[in-house]
Design an enzyme around this catalytic site. Structure first.
Site, PDB file in Angstrom:
ATOM      1  N   TYR A  48      -2.861   0.880  -4.439  1.00 44.07           N
ATOM      2  CA  TYR A  48      -3.097   1.007  -2.995  1.00 44.07           C
ATOM      3  C   TYR A  48      -4.538   0.607  -2.655  1.00 44.07           C
ATOM      4  CZ  TYR A  48      -3.644   3.366   1.532  1.00 44.07           C
ATOM      5  OH  TYR A  48      -3.917   3.648   2.843  1.00 44.07           O
ATOM      6  N   LYS A  62      -6.038  -2.810  -0.566  1.00 42.99           N
ATOM      7  CA  LYS A  62      -6.958  -2.733   0.572  1.00 42.99           C
ATOM      8  C   LYS A  62      -8.222  -3.553   0.299  1.00 42.99           C
ATOM      9  CE  LYS A  62      -7.223   1.285   2.692  1.00 42.99           C
ATOM     10  NZ  LYS A  62      -7.268   2.712   3.001  1.00 42.99           N
TER      11      LYS A  62
END
Length: 168
Positions: free
Chosen positions: A6, A10
Site C-alpha cells: 500500500y 502511494k
C-alpha cells in the site's frame, strides 16, 4: 521508506507525478492525507465502525492492544487544504494533510463512548492475521510545509470532529 505494498503504491504514484512535472511541465500536487474521518464514510474505517457499534448498542471492538496510533484529520480540514493547495501551488510538491495529534485507537474508542454518552463496552480482540501484514504501529504527520505554502493546516480537534459526527 515504504514497507507495505500500500505504501509503495502511494510512493510510486508520487514519483510518477514528479516525472510528469519534469517531463511535461504539468502542475502536480501529492497530498498525503492522514486518517480522514467524517460523514458518510465507509464503516470499514475505524471511526465510523466504532460509532456504528456504539449507536447500535454493541461493544466497540478494538484490534490488538489499542495502543497503535493514528493522526485523525476531519474531512472539512482535508477539503479546505486540498482546495487551497490546488489554488496556490504550481510545479510538483508533496504535502501532508494532518491534524498533528497522535491518538491511540483505544483512546479514540473511549472518546466516542464519552462524547456520545454511549453505554458500549470496549473490547480488545485479536486482529485478523491478514491485518498484521500491513499494520503500522504509529502514524502521525506534520503539516508545517502545507502551512508555509498555503497559510493553512488542519485545526479541527478530534473531540470537536467526533461531536459533530456523532450528532448527525
Amino acid at each position: 521508506d515504504p514497507r507495505t505494498s500500500y505504501a509503495m503504491a502511494k510512493r510510486y504514484n508520487e514519483l510518477y507525478l514528479a516525472a510528469l512535472n519534469e517531463e511535461k511541465g504539468l502542475d502536480c500536487i501529492a497530498l498525503r492525507y492522514f486518517n480522514v474521518y467524517g460523514p458518510r464514510q465507509d464503516n470499514r474505517m475505524v471511526t465510523p465502525r466504532f460509532i456504528e457499534q456504539a449507536l447500535t448498542g454493541k461493544d466497540i471492538t478494538v484490534f490488538g492492544t489499542g495502543e497503535q496510533t493514528r493522526d485523525f484529520t476531519h474531512i472539512d480540514d482535508t477539503v479546505k487544504a486540498t482546495i487551497l493547495a490546488g489554488e496556490k501551488i504550481s510545479g510538483f510538491e508533496i504535502f501532508n494533510v494532518a491534524n498533528e495529534n497522535e491518538e491511540t485507537i483505544l483512546n479514540l474508542a473511549k472518546k466516542i463512548v464519552s462524547i456520545g454518552g454511549f453505554s458500549s463496552e470496549i473490547k480488545l480482540i485479536e486482529a485478523p492475521k491478514k491485518r498484521y501484514d500491513y499494520e503500522v504501529g504509529r502514524r502521525f504527520g506534520n503539516s508545517d510545509k502545507l502551512l508555509n505554502a498555503v497559510g493553512y493546516k488542519p485545526d479541527t480537534t478530534l473531540d470537536e470532529g467526533l461531536k459533530r459526527l456523532i450528532a448527525q
